[in-house]
Design an enzyme around this catalytic site. Structure first.
Site, PDB file in Angstrom:
ATOM      1  N   CYS A 341       0.796  -1.235   0.000  1.00  0.00           N
ATOM      2  CA  CYS A 341       0.000   0.000   0.000  1.00  0.00           C
ATOM      3  C   CYS A 341       0.830   1.287   0.000  1.00  0.00           C
ATOM      4  CB  CYS A 341      -1.004  -0.014   1.150  1.00  0.00           C
ATOM      5  SG  CYS A 341      -0.518  -0.914   2.622  1.00  0.00           S
ATOM      6  N   ARG A 370       7.486 -10.966   5.262  1.00  0.00           N
ATOM      7  CA  ARG A 370       7.088 -10.765   6.654  1.00  0.00           C
ATOM      8  C   ARG A 370       7.841 -11.760   7.526  1.00  0.00           C
ATOM      9  NH1 ARG A 370       0.506  -9.953   5.827  1.00  0.00           N
ATOM     10  NH2 ARG A 370       0.692  -8.178   4.383  1.00  0.00           N
ATOM     11  N   GLN A 388       1.038 -11.194  -3.476  1.00  0.00           N
ATOM     12  CA  GLN A 388      -0.400 -10.957  -3.372  1.00  0.00           C
ATOM     13  C   GLN A 388      -0.965 -10.474  -4.703  1.00  0.00           C
ATOM     14  OE1 GLN A 388      -0.130  -8.018  -0.155  1.00  0.00           O
ATOM     15  NE2 GLN A 388      -1.436  -9.350   1.074  1.00  0.00           N
ATOM     16  N   ASP A 390      -2.573  -7.976  -5.224  1.00  0.00           N
ATOM     17  CA  ASP A 390      -2.911  -6.799  -4.435  1.00  0.00           C
ATOM     18  C   ASP A 390      -3.487  -5.700  -5.319  1.00  0.00           C
ATOM     19  OD1 ASP A 390      -3.173  -5.453  -2.106  1.00  0.00           O
ATOM     20  OD2 ASP A 390      -1.041  -5.302  -1.654  1.00  0.00           O
ATOM     21  N   HIS A 392      -5.262  -1.398  -4.950  1.00  0.00           N
ATOM     22  CA  HIS A 392      -5.697  -0.266  -4.129  1.00  0.00           C
ATOM     23  C   HIS A 392      -6.535   0.667  -4.984  1.00  0.00           C
ATOM     24  CE1 HIS A 392      -2.264  -1.854  -1.860  1.00  0.00           C
ATOM     25  NE2 HIS A 392      -2.989  -1.497  -0.822  1.00  0.00           N
ATOM     26  N   LYS A 474     -12.092  -4.402   7.813  1.00  0.00           N
ATOM     27  CA  LYS A 474     -12.008  -5.091   6.528  1.00  0.00           C
ATOM     28  C   LYS A 474     -13.102  -6.142   6.394  1.00  0.00           C
ATOM     29  CE  LYS A 474      -8.367  -8.097   8.441  1.00  0.00           C
ATOM     30  NZ  LYS A 474      -7.048  -8.692   8.214  1.00  0.00           N
ATOM     31  N   HIS A 520      -8.024  -1.062   0.231  1.00  0.00           N
ATOM     32  CA  HIS A 520      -7.063  -2.148   0.018  1.00  0.00           C
ATOM     33  C   HIS A 520      -7.867  -3.392  -0.366  1.00  0.00           C
ATOM     34  CE1 HIS A 520      -4.015  -0.006   2.723  1.00  0.00           C
ATOM     35  NE2 HIS A 520      -5.161   0.559   3.054  1.00  0.00           N
TER      36      HIS A 520
END
Length: 647
Positions: A341, A370, A388, A390, A392, A474, A520
């Site tokens: 993000c 991570r 991911q 991912d 946004h 979320k 997100h």
């Protein structure tokens, strides 16, 4: 017991909305008898104003009361905790010198940590389990009593139970502690427990393991014995079947068998993808790239390593640094991104945006790192390096509801294409955690917006208090696999905070600068984890559109070797994922070998097929589809692909 009026009546409200009045205190058991003798026979405990209590608990004030039976949501936890005591009593009978530490109920069962030399092994479990059944047959009543802390410490010290004495000694001096007894066995516990051991029937001991006292590696190693417990024998049998199925479907075993990937100590929590496994990964990525396009996303790519100052401004340093990897170069400190993000905000900020351009949707197959604890790593399901799907969305507050609703519809279509229909998808909203950024007003707005969007889609959801991210609530999507396990995959979050912290702005209709809301979103989440879920869901027998190898060409004799090679080249030209096996082996041997590799189609070419310019098509399950031309076979495969991949 009749309803009697008195000067100080006790009013008890029941779940069905009815009320019973008593002129003196009444136990939960007596209340159950008053409601009906059949209820009293099956009562396990009570729940008073939300707190679980024993059947002998005395109700002396007005209260809302539930009678806990085997149909109550809390029944399983009581059964499992009681089975931990049952197991401890059996071990104490067989090993009088055993000392008992902690024995809680857990998901699917219970465990007990025990100090015993030599430690128990799995060979000891059948004997312990037999003793548990003997105690059940004895129908021993379970009682409890309250004691001052120092008396409880003395009680357990005199019995040689030093761990229990230590636990008691660390509690407040003015606290009354509860000791539970069943026959000769006594334990320190909050309860509640079943009133009699005869109510414990459906259990099985599963395994032993080592566990440090209080989870501290500096303390002594204890023996932990795990068991599972259920309300009924049918539930136990179903659970054991699921465990057997889970073992058969284990993605780590199948990953090795199918030559998809491996892990090794030199890169803990990181995947070495083999050609077939990487082809599967890329097939999922290719599909999800179409999802980006269909949803109006622009694909971007942000740096993997970013200066520490950005992570401090974004809030990750204060709230997430324990899970991040760091590095340094030329006297500057950097972090490997745990999330995508902040990078996407930097792309959004590169140029002044007008409200007319919103919403702006960015997508990235973003690689993240991570620092997960080593004990939490699990194949490709829980890793330290992952990618991911991912995305946004930068939008105005007024656009959130429509964007979330559109995402929901898109996510449900994706899950359906991967084999999870609507009944297999649970939707949940994770709400504000205790440790978070922002005011309650901001969280109220964000949470209510997510609720409104789900209402717009006519979706039923469950709420998860305290489980949101530190910067936003979320919506979560949980998939139920072929054997009933739930996996949390997709999510969409309404974030009012991070764009402001990192200075994202757009120009509104009044030519004033405003901070956008950032949504997100991810549908499959971790690509590695989702791949593992699919392997286990399908037990390695992936649908033909996902299978890394869709078909293999097998010649019967060397005389068809050249024709088999021509078939192989032609099918590759038709964009199928095909391999060839022209080894000098019997066709039956080659077929059996590739069936074990779970390939969807086996294309056999003998002399008749060569002469006719066709292939004989067999499925993994052994079904003979007859002969087909190459174009007909390619069309057959194409019809099994999701629409967005060109079916």
């Amino acid at each position: 017991m009749d309803q009697v009026s008195s000067q100080h009546p006790i009013a008890i409200a029941l779940p069905d909305g009815s009320q019973r009045i008593f002129d003196q205190p009444v136990t939960v058991a007596a209340l159950a008898r008053d409601i009906g003798p059949e209820l009293a026979k099956v009562a396990l405990a009570g729940k008073i104003d939300g707190r679980l209590v024993e059947l002998d608990y005395l109700i002396d004030v007005d209260a809302n009361v539930e009678i806990v039976t085997d149909k109550h949501a809390d029944a399983l936890s009581i059964i499992r905790h009681s089975c931990a005591h049952l197991m401890a009593q059996a071990i104490a009978r067989l090993h009088p010198d055993a000392q008992f530490a902690m024995g809680p109920a857990i998901d699917d069962g219970f465990y007990y940590d025990i100090a015993l030399s030599p430690p128990l092994s799995e060979e000891d479990l059948p004997r312990i389990e037999a003793e548990m059944h003997a105690i059940v047959a004895e129908a021993i009543p379970v009682s409890h009593s309250a004691h001052p802390r120092d008396d409880a410490v003395r009680f357990f010290s005199e019995r040689g139970q030093m761990y229990k004495a230590q636990i008691a000694a660390e509690l407040p001096a003015d606290q009354l502690l509860t000791i539970y007894r069943q026959g000769e066995f006594a334990d320190l516990c909050r309860g509640p427990h079943v009133p009699n051991t005869r109510l414990l029937r459906a259990f099985k001991l599963m395994k032993t393991a080592g566990a440090y006292w209080r989870g501290d590696a500096n303390n002594v190693m204890l023996c932990r014995v795990y068991g599972t417990a259920w309300l009924h024998d049918d539930d136990l049998r179903a659970h054991l079947h699921r465990l057997k199925e889970a073992q058969r479907r284990d993605h780590r075993t199948l990953g090795k068998q199918l030559d998809y990937f491996h892990m090794q100590d030199e890169a803990p929590g990181m995947v070495f993808w083999h050609p077939r496994g990487w082809r599967l990964w890329q097939t999922i990525e290719h599909y999800m790239r179409h999802v980006y396009i269909d949803g109006g996303y622009q694909e971007v790519k942000a740096p993997q390593v970013v200066d520490l100052s950005l992570w401090k401004r974004s809030g990750h340093w204060d709230n997430y640094k324990d899970n991040m990897f760091f590095t340094a170069s030329e006297n500057r400190e950097y972090a490997l991104k745990p999330m995508n993000c902040p990078g996407h905000i930097q792309i959004f900020k590169h140029g002044l945006r007008s409200y007319r351009a919103l919403p702006i949707r960015y997508g990235e197959f973003g690689a993240c790192h991570r620092d997960e604890p080593s004990g939490a790593l699990h194949g490709i399901m829980r890793v330290r390096a992952f990618t991911q799907d991912d995305g946004h969305i930068f939008c105005t507050e007024e656009q959130i509801e429509d964007e979330v609703a559109a995402f929901h519809r898109q996510a449900m279509r994706v899950y359906r294409d991967f084999g999870f229909d609507g009944d297999s998808v649970a939707v949940k909203i994770a709400l504000r955690p205790a440790r978070r950024l922002g005011s309650d007003d901001v969280w109220d707005r964000a949470e209510n917006t997510l609720r409104d969007a789900l209402r717009k889609c006519d979706v039923q959801w469950e709420e998860l208090p305290g489980e949101g991210a530190f910067y936003s609530p979320k919506i979560e999507y949980h998939l139920k696999d072929a054997i009933g396990r739930e996996w949390q995959v997709g999510t969409i979050q309404a974030d009012y905070l991070m764009p402001e912290k990192l200075g994202a702005e757009y120009v509104d209709v009044h030519s004033e600068r405003r901070t956008p809301v950032m949504l997100h979103r991810a549908i499959v989440g971790s690509m590695e984890r989702f791949t593992g879920i699919l392997i286990e869901h399908y037990a390695g027998q992936l649908p033909v559109w996902l299978a890394p190898i869709q078909a293999i060409v097998l010649n019967v004799t060397d005389a068809q070797q050249a024709y088999a090679a021509d078939v192989h080249r032609a099918l590759l030209g038709l964009h199928l994922r095909v391999e060839i096996d022209t080894r000098n082996e019997k066709i039956g041997y080659k077929v059996r070998e590739h069936v074990l590799q779970k390939l969807p189609y086996l294309l056999v070419v003998g002399e008749r097929e060569r002469a006719a310019g066709v292939v004989s098509v067999r499925t993994h399950a052994g079904q003979d589809l007859g002969t087909m031309t190459l174009d007909a076979f390619a069309d057959h495969v194409q019809r099994e692909c999701p629409e967005r991949l060109g079916r």
